[in-house]
Structure formats: C-alpha cells, structure tokens
Design a protein around this motif. Structure first.
Motif, short mmCIF file in Angstrom:
data_model
loop_
_atom_site.label_atom_id
_atom_site.label_comp_id
_atom_site.label_asym_id
_atom_site.label_seq_id
_atom_site.Cartn_x
_atom_site.Cartn_y
_atom_site.Cartn_z
N TRP A 94 0.89 -1.30 0.10
CA TRP A 94 0.09 -0.07 -0.03
C TRP A 94 0.93 1.32 0.09
N ASN A 95 0.12 2.39 -0.57
CA ASN A 95 0.60 3.82 -0.53
C ASN A 95 0.31 4.43 0.87
N ASP A 96 1.18 4.87 1.83
CA ASP A 96 0.66 5.29 3.11
C ASP A 96 -0.41 6.44 3.00
N LEU A 97 -0.10 7.24 1.97
CA LEU A 97 -0.85 8.44 1.82
C LEU A 97 -2.34 7.80 1.17
N GLU A 98 -2.54 7.20 0.17
CA GLU A 98 -3.70 6.66 0.07
C GLU A 98 -4.60 5.80 0.96
N LEU A 99 -3.64 5.13 1.75
CA LEU A 99 -4.29 4.28 2.81
C LEU A 99 -4.87 5.21 3.99
N HIS A 100 -4.04 5.94 4.09
CA HIS A 100 -4.51 7.13 5.22
C HIS A 100 -5.78 7.93 4.75
N ASN A 101 -5.81 8.34 3.52
CA ASN A 101 -7.05 8.94 3.05
C ASN A 101 -8.11 8.15 2.97
N SER A 102 -8.10 6.86 2.58
CA SER A 102 -9.08 5.73 2.56
C SER A 102 -9.76 5.59 3.84
N ILE A 103 -8.75 5.56 5.00
CA ILE A 103 -9.30 5.37 6.28
C ILE A 103 -10.09 6.70 6.71
N LYS A 104 -9.72 7.85 6.43
CA LYS A 104 -10.47 9.02 6.99
C LYS A 104 -11.80 9.10 6.12
N ASN A 105 -11.71 8.70 4.77
CA ASN A 105 -12.95 8.83 4.07
C ASN A 105 -14.03 7.61 4.84
N ALA A 106 -13.20 6.59 4.84
CA ALA A 106 -14.22 5.38 5.56
C ALA A 106 -14.78 5.88 6.95
N TYR A 107 -13.97 6.67 7.71
CA TYR A 107 -14.70 7.17 8.96
C TYR A 107 -15.59 7.98 8.73
N ASP A 108 -15.48 8.87 7.61
CA ASP A 108 -16.62 9.87 7.37
C ASP A 108 -17.80 9.28 6.99
N ALA A 109 -17.47 8.05 6.36
CA ALA A 109 -18.79 7.21 5.81
C ALA A 109 -19.33 6.49 7.05
N TYR A 110 -18.69 6.09 7.95
CA TYR A 110 -19.06 5.49 9.29
C TYR A 110 -20.08 6.37 9.82
N LYS A 111 -19.38 7.60 10.16
CA LYS A 111 -20.00 8.81 11.03
C LYS A 111 -21.28 9.10 10.28
N ALA A 112 -21.40 9.20 8.71
CA ALA A 112 -22.68 9.31 8.26
C ALA A 112 -23.69 8.51 8.36
N LYS A 113 -23.21 7.15 8.48
CA LYS A 113 -24.30 6.11 8.54
C LYS A 113 -24.83 6.24 9.88
N ILE A 114 -24.11 6.47 11.08
CA ILE A 114 -24.59 6.44 12.32
C ILE A 114 -25.44 7.63 12.46
#
Length: 360
Positions: free
Chosen positions: A108-128
């Motif tokens: 993995w590319n650290d920056l790509e994975l870091h951004n993916s985790i942040k976006n995933a967390y935003d999606a989690y918050k939106a779902k909740i």
C-alpha cells in the motif's frame, strides 16, 4: 495529527505487515491488529471498531469471506480490502453486495491508505448520524400519530357533544331564548369542527397508502351530497353519472376531493340567491373519470384563480380555512389526477377533474 476516537482493526496473516501498519498509523488512529479472521472477530466482540482493513489472501478465511460473515452481526464498521493480486470476480461480488467500501493493492501507499481510512470514517459517521435521524423521525412520527389520535378522539368528542346540545336546544324551541349566544356557540363549534376535520384530512392524505377499490360514482356522489347538503337544504342538486365501465381508484382520496368541492359549492352560494344550484357530472371511460362540479355562487376573482390551491389562501369575498382546495390538490397529486377551474364573479364556478382509471 491523531484523529480522535477512530478505531481501526487491521487483519493480516503476515506479522510484518501488521507491524508496518501499526508503525505507520499508530499516531493517527487507535490501532488494533489481528493475525487471523478469528482473532479479528474476538477483538470486535470487545472493541467498538469503526474501520476494518483485511487482507484478501489469508488461510482458512479470505478477506471477502470475513466481511461477508460479519455483515449482519457487525453492519456498521466500514470495510477496506487489501489485495496483493487481482481477483476481479471476488472483488466485484464483494462490492456489489456492499461488503467492502474500497480496495487497495499491496504494497500500500501510506497516503492513499490514510485518505481511505479518513474517508471510511466519514462514511461511518454519516451512517450512524443517518440512523439517529431516522430514529428521531420515527419518534416524531409516533408523537404526531398520538397527537392526531388526540385530535380525532379526545378533542372532537366533547365538541360533537356541544353541537348535539345546540341541536337539542333547537328542537326544544329555545335557540333564540338567549339572544345571539346559542347562535355564536353553534357558529364557533361548527368552525372548530371544520378545522379539525380538515386537519385530519390533510394528515391522512399524506400518511395513508393508496388502496385501489372499485368505485360506483352514482352511489358515492349521492352519499356525499346527502352528507354535505344538510347545511343548506335550499340548494338544488342535479347529478348526471355516466358509468357503464368499472372504475378502480383510491376511494379515500376521491371522497376527500369530491367532498371538499361539493361542500364549497354549497358554502359559497349567494345569500340572497333564490335558485341555488349545483350540477355534478361524471363520465367514466376505460382510462379515466372526468368529473365536473358547477355552482351559481359568488364566484372567484380571476386574479385569485392561480392561488386558490395554495395553503391557507383566502380571498376577501370567501370565508373558510384556506385548506379545502389545498387538500384537494394534494390528494389529486397522490393519485396522478388533474384539476381545472373556471369562474365568473357573481355567476358561479366550475371545477373539472380528471382521475386515471387504474383498472388495467
């Protein structure tokens, strides 16, 4: 900078990958690692995980299989798949079933994975947040249902009793015994009853699911005329129904539409008119019902014709709640109907309605 309260679980059967991930992201997130799907499941039972990252190629259970296995028991965490090889069918199937949010190739590319985790967390918050809003809406809806029940039963019941007492006073010849007081009580009671009924009609029109039933317009129009004509027995009705074919439609909303228009045709007659008339025509075909309701009442100003269907609109020459025609329009929208109006001041008004026949 550490993103607070973001709990990430990374599952991989290669320990050096786990250590590299923890070294790269421990300052940003609260990291949990597992050497297998079974170990990851144990962590999830004790920790409220928000983002899960899993390697696809693991012994016993692949990343996709793990995500599919927790869909029902742990639906909230957002899933990211790491894959070191191309397995298009597995990825496509997982994405189509909503089992993964994103996949990233290894290494993995650290920056790509870091951004993916942040976006995933935003999606989690939106779902909740969405779930909380839905719960709030359901609570509000339940409260509204209880309020409407209160209006229709607890408030209207004593009002109907008051109207009944006024009628008894009339029957005993005492209506004029106290000056205008009994008349004022009757007027206020009828007006309040009218507002309550319109409120219930508006609520039910927006809440009730359409139920298609066969409609006999001769019977329906006759019953509605009997119900509403009691307020003015001087009004003469001419009813012409041409129905040789079955008509299937939403009986509740059609009753609301015709009831409001018939009531208005009576209500807005000229006080000094000696020959009050209302003409109702119905023509049923295979694909629609065309209905016209005409009166020789006070009419509507031309500049008001485009406004009469808006909520709470009342012209200076008309009285009422400003809800009746608004409810008519809303009910017609629910059943894909159409309404047109023409009017001459002091000569009368004609409403023409078209309602689709749902028999096919």
């Amino acid at each position: 900078m550490r993103t607070p309260n973001v709990r990430v679980l990374y599952i991989d059967d290669e320990d050096h990958n786990l250590q590299a991930f923890k070294a790269s992201f421990r300052r940003h997130y609260e990291i949990y690692t597992a050497i297998s799907a079974a170990e990851g499941l144990k962590i999830m039972k004790n920790v409220d995980i928000q983002v899960i990252i899993a390697d696809q190629k693991m012994p016993n259970t692949t990343g996709v299989e793990f995500f599919q296995s927790i869909t029902e028991t742990y639906p909230d965490p957002i899933r990211i798949l790491l894959t070191g090889y191309t397995d298009i069918e597995a990825l496509a199937d997982a994405i189509n079933h909503g089992d993964i949010y994103r996949y990233i190739t290894k290494p993995w590319n650290d920056l790509e994975l870091h951004n993916s985790i942040k976006n995933a967390y935003d999606a989690y918050k939106a779902k909740i947040d969405l779930r909380k809003k839905i719960a709030e809406l359901e609570k509000t809806n339940d409260e509204l249902n209880r309020f409407i029940y209160s209006i229709s039963h607890e408030l209207r019941a004593p009002l109907v009793s008051v109207i009944g007492i006024v009628n008894l006073v009339k029957m005993e010849g005492l209506f004029n015994s106290s000056g205008e007081y009994w008349g004022l009580i009757e007027t206020c009671s009828n007006k309040l009853d009218y507002y309550i009924q319109k409120t219930l009609q508006y609520y039910k029109n927006n809440k009730t699911t359409a139920e298609q039933t066969e409609i006999d317009f001769s019977k329906l129009v006759g019953e509605l005329v009997d119900v509403y004509s009691y307020t003015d027995r001087d009004t003469q009705f001419t009813i012409n129904v041409n129905q040789t074919l079955p008509f299937i439609g939403d009986l509740f909303r059609i009753e609301v539409i015709l009831g409001n228009l018939i009531s208005n045709a009576i209500k807005y007659q000229k006080v000094d008119e000696r020959n009050k008339k209302v003409e109702i025509g119905v023509n049923v075909t295979a694909d629609k019902a065309e209905i016209s309701i005409s009166d020789n009442g006070i009419g509507i100003l031309n500049e008001h014709l485009e406004k009469i269907f808006t909520q709470f609109f009342k012209s200076k020459v008309q009285h009422g709640s400003g809800l009746g025609l608004f409810i008519v329009k809303e009910a017609l929208n629910k059943i894909d109907g159409r309404i047109d109006v023409s009017s001459d001041l002091d000569r009368g008004t004609t409403f023409k309605i078209t309602i689709p026949n749902a028999r096919e």
